[in-house]
Design an enzyme around this catalytic site. Structure first.
Site, PDB file in Angstrom:
ATOM      1  N   GLY A  39       4.325  -7.133   9.161  1.00 59.11           N
ATOM      2  CA  GLY A  39       3.767  -6.646   7.899  1.00 59.11           C
ATOM      3  C   GLY A  39       3.199  -5.243   8.018  1.00 59.11           C
ATOM      4  N   CYS A  42       0.743  -1.998   5.806  1.00 61.47           N
ATOM      5  CA  CYS A  42       0.698  -2.464   4.416  1.00 61.47           C
ATOM      6  C   CYS A  42       0.068  -3.847   4.303  1.00 61.47           C
ATOM      7  CB  CYS A  42       2.118  -2.481   3.861  1.00 61.47           C
ATOM      8  SG  CYS A  42       2.245  -3.189   2.234  1.00 61.47           S
ATOM      9  N   ALA A 114       7.855  -0.461  21.783  1.00 66.61           N
ATOM     10  CA  ALA A 114       9.197   0.049  22.070  1.00 66.61           C
ATOM     11  C   ALA A 114       9.202   1.549  22.232  1.00 66.61           C
ATOM     12  CB  ALA A 114      10.125  -0.337  20.924  1.00 66.61           C
ATOM     13  N   GLY A 180     -11.321  12.300  -1.549  1.00 73.74           N
ATOM     14  CA  GLY A 180     -11.207  11.582  -2.833  1.00 73.74           C
ATOM     15  C   GLY A 180      -9.769  11.413  -3.246  1.00 73.74           C
ATOM     16  N   GLY A 181      -8.919  11.043  -2.264  1.00 75.15           N
ATOM     17  CA  GLY A 181      -7.519  10.750  -2.561  1.00 75.15           C
ATOM     18  C   GLY A 181      -7.359   9.271  -2.881  1.00 75.15           C
ATOM     19  N   ASP A 306       6.638   5.771   6.674  1.00 74.36           N
ATOM     20  CA  ASP A 306       5.587   6.749   6.987  1.00 74.36           C
ATOM     21  C   ASP A 306       5.979   7.639   8.166  1.00 74.36           C
ATOM     22  OD1 ASP A 306       4.171   5.535   4.970  1.00 74.36           O
ATOM     23  OD2 ASP A 306       2.424   5.016   6.187  1.00 74.36           O
ATOM     24  N   ALA A 314       4.465   2.029   0.564  1.00 73.31           N
ATOM     25  CA  ALA A 314       5.224   0.880   1.048  1.00 73.31           C
ATOM     26  C   ALA A 314       6.585   0.784   0.363  1.00 73.31           C
ATOM     27  CB  ALA A 314       4.417  -0.394   0.809  1.00 73.31           C
ATOM     28  N   HIS A 435       4.315  -6.913 -29.572  1.00 75.35           N
ATOM     29  CA  HIS A 435       2.972  -6.667 -30.118  1.00 75.35           C
ATOM     30  C   HIS A 435       2.126  -7.927 -30.027  1.00 75.35           C
ATOM     31  CE1 HIS A 435      -0.120  -5.036 -32.724  1.00 75.35           C
ATOM     32  NE2 HIS A 435      -0.092  -6.171 -33.412  1.00 75.35           N
TER      33      HIS A 435
HETATM   34  P1  FAD Z   1       3.799   0.483   8.745  1.00 79.28           P
HETATM   35  O1  FAD Z   1       3.484  -0.439   7.648  1.00 79.28           O
HETATM   36  O2  FAD Z   1       2.714   1.304   9.280  1.00 79.28           O
HETATM   37  O3  FAD Z   1       4.472  -0.348   9.902  1.00 79.28           O
HETATM   38  C1  FAD Z   1       4.767   0.217  11.136  1.00 79.28           C
HETATM   39  C2  FAD Z   1       4.803  -0.887  12.170  1.00 79.28           C
HETATM   40  O4  FAD Z   1       5.344  -0.378  13.375  1.00 79.28           O
HETATM   41  C3  FAD Z   1       3.410  -1.412  12.531  1.00 79.28           C
HETATM   42  O5  FAD Z   1       3.380  -2.805  12.414  1.00 79.28           O
HETATM   43  C4  FAD Z   1       3.203  -0.966  13.981  1.00 79.28           C
HETATM   44  O6  FAD Z   1       2.430  -1.885  14.736  1.00 79.28           O
HETATM   45  C5  FAD Z   1       4.637  -0.897  14.474  1.00 79.28           C
HETATM   46  N1  FAD Z   1       4.852   0.024  15.587  1.00 79.28           N
HETATM   47  C6  FAD Z   1       4.439   1.311  15.688  1.00 79.28           C
HETATM   48  N2  FAD Z   1       4.880   1.858  16.844  1.00 79.28           N
HETATM   49  C7  FAD Z   1       5.571   0.887  17.484  1.00 79.28           C
HETATM   50  C8  FAD Z   1       6.257   0.842  18.720  1.00 79.28           C
HETATM   51  N3  FAD Z   1       6.344   1.919  19.513  1.00 79.28           N
HETATM   52  N4  FAD Z   1       6.848  -0.322  19.087  1.00 79.28           N
HETATM   53  C9  FAD Z   1       6.783  -1.410  18.291  1.00 79.28           C
HETATM   54  N5  FAD Z   1       6.145  -1.423  17.106  1.00 79.28           N
HETATM   55  C10 FAD Z   1       5.560  -0.284  16.701  1.00 79.28           C
HETATM   56  N6  FAD Z   1       1.193   1.787  -0.138  1.00 79.28           N
HETATM   57  C11 FAD Z   1       1.607   1.324  -1.330  1.00 79.28           C
HETATM   58  O7  FAD Z   1       2.779   1.511  -1.689  1.00 79.28           O
HETATM   59  N7  FAD Z   1       0.771   0.626  -2.152  1.00 79.28           N
HETATM   60  C12 FAD Z   1      -0.515   0.390  -1.814  1.00 79.28           C
HETATM   61  O8  FAD Z   1      -1.242  -0.245  -2.576  1.00 79.28           O
HETATM   62  C13 FAD Z   1      -0.986   0.874  -0.572  1.00 79.28           C
HETATM   63  N8  FAD Z   1      -2.265   0.663  -0.197  1.00 79.28           N
HETATM   64  C14 FAD Z   1      -2.692   1.133   1.017  1.00 79.28           C
HETATM   65  C15 FAD Z   1      -4.030   0.944   1.364  1.00 79.28           C
HETATM   66  C16 FAD Z   1      -4.498   1.419   2.573  1.00 79.28           C
HETATM   67  C17 FAD Z   1      -5.943   1.201   2.950  1.00 79.28           C
HETATM   68  C18 FAD Z   1      -3.599   2.078   3.475  1.00 79.28           C
HETATM   69  C19 FAD Z   1      -4.078   2.567   4.819  1.00 79.28           C
HETATM   70  C20 FAD Z   1      -2.286   2.283   3.125  1.00 79.28           C
HETATM   71  C21 FAD Z   1      -1.814   1.819   1.887  1.00 79.28           C
HETATM   72  N9  FAD Z   1      -0.504   2.031   1.476  1.00 79.28           N
HETATM   73  C22 FAD Z   1      -0.083   1.579   0.257  1.00 79.28           C
HETATM   74  C23 FAD Z   1       0.455   2.751   2.317  1.00 79.28           C
HETATM   75  C24 FAD Z   1       1.370   1.746   3.049  1.00 79.28           C
HETATM   76  O9  FAD Z   1       0.577   0.853   3.796  1.00 79.28           O
HETATM   77  C25 FAD Z   1       2.331   2.478   3.974  1.00 79.28           C
HETATM   78  O10 FAD Z   1       2.986   3.498   3.262  1.00 79.28           O
HETATM   79  C26 FAD Z   1       3.367   1.507   4.516  1.00 79.28           C
HETATM   80  O11 FAD Z   1       2.740   0.495   5.263  1.00 79.28           O
HETATM   81  C27 FAD Z   1       4.381   2.242   5.403  1.00 79.28           C
HETATM   82  O12 FAD Z   1       5.319   1.324   5.864  1.00 79.28           O
HETATM   83  P2  FAD Z   1       6.099   1.565   7.235  1.00 79.28           P
HETATM   84  O13 FAD Z   1       7.004   0.395   7.393  1.00 79.28           O
HETATM   85  O14 FAD Z   1       6.658   2.914   7.264  1.00 79.28           O
HETATM   86  O15 FAD Z   1       4.965   1.549   8.361  1.00 79.28           O
HETATM   87  P1  NAI Z   2      -4.637  11.211   0.413  1.00 80.51           P
HETATM   88  O1  NAI Z   2      -3.733  12.291   0.817  1.00 80.51           O
HETATM   89  O2  NAI Z   2      -4.319  10.372  -0.749  1.00 80.51           O
HETATM   90  O3  NAI Z   2      -6.084  11.814   0.127  1.00 80.51           O
HETATM   91  C1  NAI Z   2      -6.785  12.557   1.068  1.00 80.51           C
HETATM   92  C2  NAI Z   2      -7.795  13.402   0.309  1.00 80.51           C
HETATM   93  O4  NAI Z   2      -8.699  13.972   1.228  1.00 80.51           O
HETATM   94  C3  NAI Z   2      -7.152  14.540  -0.468  1.00 80.51           C
HETATM   95  O5  NAI Z   2      -7.604  14.495  -1.789  1.00 80.51           O
HETATM   96  C4  NAI Z   2      -7.632  15.788   0.264  1.00 80.51           C
HETATM   97  O6  NAI Z   2      -7.792  16.896  -0.581  1.00 80.51           O
HETATM   98  C5  NAI Z   2      -8.961  15.314   0.826  1.00 80.51           C
HETATM   99  N1  NAI Z   2      -9.442  16.029   2.016  1.00 80.51           N
HETATM  100  C6  NAI Z   2      -8.722  16.457   3.085  1.00 80.51           C
HETATM  101  N2  NAI Z   2      -9.549  16.994   4.015  1.00 80.51           N
HETATM  102  C7  NAI Z   2     -10.807  16.905   3.521  1.00 80.51           C
HETATM  103  C8  NAI Z   2     -12.089  17.252   4.008  1.00 80.51           C
HETATM  104  N3  NAI Z   2     -12.255  17.807   5.215  1.00 80.51           N
HETATM  105  N4  NAI Z   2     -13.170  16.996   3.229  1.00 80.51           N
HETATM  106  C9  NAI Z   2     -13.025  16.416   2.007  1.00 80.51           C
HETATM  107  N5  NAI Z   2     -11.830  16.053   1.493  1.00 80.51           N
HETATM  108  C10 NAI Z   2     -10.739  16.283   2.244  1.00 80.51           C
HETATM  109  O7  NAI Z   2      -4.869  10.332   1.728  1.00 80.51           O
HETATM  110  P2  NAI Z   2      -5.569   8.921   1.908  1.00 80.51           P
HETATM  111  O8  NAI Z   2      -6.447   8.631   0.746  1.00 80.51           O
HETATM  112  O9  NAI Z   2      -6.158   8.949   3.262  1.00 80.51           O
HETATM  113  O10 NAI Z   2      -4.355   7.928   1.882  1.00 80.51           O
HETATM  114  C11 NAI Z   2      -3.285   8.066   2.827  1.00 80.51           C
HETATM  115  C12 NAI Z   2      -1.995   7.581   2.225  1.00 80.51           C
HETATM  116  O11 NAI Z   2      -2.032   6.188   2.051  1.00 80.51           O
HETATM  117  C13 NAI Z   2      -1.721   8.188   0.868  1.00 80.51           C
HETATM  118  O12 NAI Z   2      -0.878   9.290   1.019  1.00 80.51           O
HETATM  119  C14 NAI Z   2      -1.104   7.117   0.081  1.00 80.51           C
HETATM  120  O13 NAI Z   2       0.268   7.370  -0.132  1.00 80.51           O
HETATM  121  C15 NAI Z   2      -1.274   5.855   0.916  1.00 80.51           C
HETATM  122  N6  NAI Z   2      -1.984   4.887   0.080  1.00 80.51           N
HETATM  123  C16 NAI Z   2      -1.378   4.439  -1.047  1.00 80.51           C
HETATM  124  C17 NAI Z   2      -2.024   3.592  -1.900  1.00 80.51           C
HETATM  125  C18 NAI Z   2      -1.357   3.188  -3.144  1.00 80.51           C
HETATM  126  O14 NAI Z   2      -0.173   3.412  -3.281  1.00 80.51           O
HETATM  127  N7  NAI Z   2      -2.052   2.605  -4.095  1.00 80.51           N
HETATM  128  C19 NAI Z   2      -3.372   3.090  -1.609  1.00 80.51           C
HETATM  129  C20 NAI Z   2      -3.933   3.659  -0.419  1.00 80.51           C
HETATM  130  C21 NAI Z   2      -3.230   4.502   0.392  1.00 80.51           C
END
Ligand code: FAD
Ligand code: NAI
Length: 454
Positions: A39, A42, A114, A180-181, A306, A314, A435
């Site tokens: 998972g 995400c 890996a 505040g992202g 990512d 995700a 509606h």
């Molecule tokens: P990941 O989900 O990071 O998965 C990578 C996997 O690879 C991990 O399990 C890791 O352990 C494994 N891995 C890494 N290196 C190795 C290795 N060398 N060997 C074996 N395994 C390895 N996105 C949304 O679309 N909607 C949201 O609501 C949302 N909310 C978020 C909230 C938070 C707090 C955070 C931090 C992120 C959120 N995101 C959200 C972003 C989302 O989680 C990521 O964009 C998404 O998980 C990326 O998927 P991925 O498969 O690229 O990587």
């Molecule tokens: P982000 O890029 O969304 O926001 C980071 C914020 O920090 C920006 O607004 C930037 O201007 C600010 N910043 C940078 N340096 C700073 C500093 N020194 N002091 C003050 N502000 C500063 O990144 P965030 O919130 O960490 O999320 C990471 C990623 O996770 C996002 O790019 C997003 O795609 C993903 N994510 C997606 C979600 C969703 O789809 N609902 C939920 C949570 C995360």
């Protein structure tokens, strides 16, 4: 265990898990290597746990404001241990389901870290003996990690990242959020609802700076109602961590004491260094460079999610997984226009957008009209006591094409997938909106955009 597979996927997040399943469906023999939990970010530390906490926060706010809809609830308070337990059980349930589903689909699972040593060879380090497996094609889906701020070390206790913020042992009295992202604003909503005094410090001129100015202004106004202070165009110069709390000093000399400081200033791709060296992988900064087929500079090695630093979403990772999986199994697919991948933020109120913003269109020299719809005049929104927000739809005047839609309001993260189907269509869509529904605000925005003369 060792072996040879048609495709080996590294990382079982939403990108890797989707790629493995799809390759298997296309008939390939598939292995997936995961060093931690199925998972990925995400499921375990991102999308799902944050949405579970947001759901508790939403219910708490609804209970606190119940009198506004004629319901007497004498007191509503968070039961934090139960909220945490619910969140954890949702995560572990899905985690088990994902691993079981991979096994049921005949995907071989390797637990370990890996690294790719040659274009067809993957070394897996485990607690026991390292293993080597071989593959015709490899898909890298290793995800990302938080970006640190050099002079503000995260100790995981007082100065925390999003992972710790999802599992705090208690609700803090106060929290300063640096950034505040997307993460900063979603976390602010969770903790403000729980009763924490939240202050967001954002370096740029608005909250959610990746969206248009009006979105940032609207969100800041709504956050004020939740008791969240937003300090924009503002940077933290130092954090003095005393253990039990921290003193946060801002550029203007102002100091804020907080029980917790959350650092959420973005994420960066996580790519194994040995792999980069062994394959001489072409990189784009910290991200793996890929072409429109999601293939890296090494033929037969693909990268998604990512790790390629495109969407950090995700569903962005899943879309790229579809492309890589098709190409790794003999198909021919090209990554679509990234602006068609919806962006969703689960704040109170929610934010969602797709296609091009008005600002982007103007910077590209396009002549556009912008139609607006407002939730305060939407029957369902008024009935539900959730009237904040609006929808804006951008139409290109010369072609009558719908180029972009941005929404702030209740349930807009659900409405955006449908809105995405309208992007690049020409002419006023012929749709009957039911509606009374929130979706009628989109109809209002469409009507407005097409009523304007070019
Ligand atoms: P990941 O989900 O990071 O998965 C990578 C996997 O690879 C991990 O399990 C890791 O352990 C494994 N891995 C890494 N290196 C190795 C290795 N060398 N060997 C074996 N395994 C390895 N996105 C949304 O679309 N909607 C949201 O609501 C949302 N909310 C978020 C909230 C938070 C707090 C955070 C931090 C992120 C959120 N995101 C959200 C972003 C989302 O989680 C990521 O964009 C998404 O998980 C990326 O998927 P991925 O498969 O690229 O990587
Ligand atoms: P982000 O890029 O969304 O926001 C980071 C914020 O920090 C920006 O607004 C930037 O201007 C600010 N910043 C940078 N340096 C700073 C500093 N020194 N002091 C003050 N502000 C500063 O990144 P965030 O919130 O960490 O999320 C990471 C990623 O996770 C996002 O790019 C997003 O795609 C993903 N994510 C997606 C979600 C969703 O789809 N609902 C939920 C949570 C995360």
């Amino acid at each position: 265990m060792s072996g040879r597979f048609d495709v080996v996927v590294i990382g079982a997040g939403p990108g890797g898990a989707r790629a493995a399943r799809r390759c298997r469906q296309y008939g390939a023999s598939v292995a997936i290597v995961e060093k931690h939990y199925f998972g990925g970010t995400c499921l375990n530390y991102g999308c799902i746990p944050s949405k579970a906490l947001l759901s508790s926060a939403h219910t708490l706010l609804a209970a606190k404001h119940a009198a506004q809809v004629g319901i007497d609830i004498p007191s509503a308070a968070p039961n934090w241990p139960n909220i945490q337990q619910r969140k954890d059980s949702i995560v572990t349930g899905f985690r088990k389901h994902m691993a079981a589903s991979a096994e049921a689909n005949d995907i071989t699972i390797f637990r370990g870290t890996a690294s790719i040593t040659a274009p067809d060879t993957i070394k897996i380090e485990t607690d026991e003996k390292p293993t080597e497996i071989n593959a015709d094609k490899i898909i890298i889906a290793t995800g990302s990690e938080p970006i640190p701020i050099p002079n503000i070390p995260v100790d995981g206790q007082t100065v925390i990242g999003s992972k710790q913020a999802l599992s705090l042992p208690e609700i803090p009295q106060s929290m300063v959020i640096i950034g505040g992202g997307v993460i900063g604003c979603e976390m602010a909503c969770i903790y403000a609802a729980m009763g924490t005094k939240v202050t967001i410090v954002e370096a740029l001129a608005q909250l959610i700076p990746m969206e248009e100015q009006w979105v940032g202004r609207l969100i800041e106004r709504e956050f004020k109602k939740l008791g969240i202070d937003s300090l924009t165009s503002c940077k933290v110069t130092s954090v003095e961590n005393t253990g039990a709390s921290a003193k946060v000093t801002l550029e203007d000399g102002q100091a804020i004491d907080a029980e917790k400081v959350l650092v959420s200033v973005g994420r960066k791709p996580l790519v194994d260094k040995q792999t980069i060296e062994a394959l001489n992988l072409q990189m784009n900064g910290q991200a793996i460079s890929v072409d429109e087929k999601m293939q890296t500079s090494v033929p037969g090695v693909y990268a998604i999610g990512d790790a390629v630093g495109t969407t950090f979403l995700a569903h962005g990772a899943s879309t790229e997984a579809e492309v890589a999986a098709a190409n790794a199994t003999g198909g021919d697919r090209t990554m679509t226009d990234y602006s068609l991948i919806p962006r969703v933020i689960f704040t109170f109120p929610e934010i969602a957008s797709v296609g091009k913003s008005e600002d982007t269109c103007k910077s590209e020299g396009l002549d556009v009209s912008v139609g607006k719809g407002f939730f305060k005049v939407n029957g369902r929104s008024v009935a539900q006591n959730q009237t904040a927000g609006q929808i804006r739809l951008v139409r290109e005047n010369a072609t009558n094409k719908i180029l972009g839609i941005t929404m702030v309001g209740q349930m807009v993260t659900e409405l955006i997938a449908f809105a995405a189907s309208l992007i690049n269509t020409t002419g006023k869509p012929d749709i009957t909106f039911p509606h009374p529904t929130v979706s009628e605000t989109l109809e209002d925005a469409i009507e407005d955009a097409f009523a304007q003369s070019s």
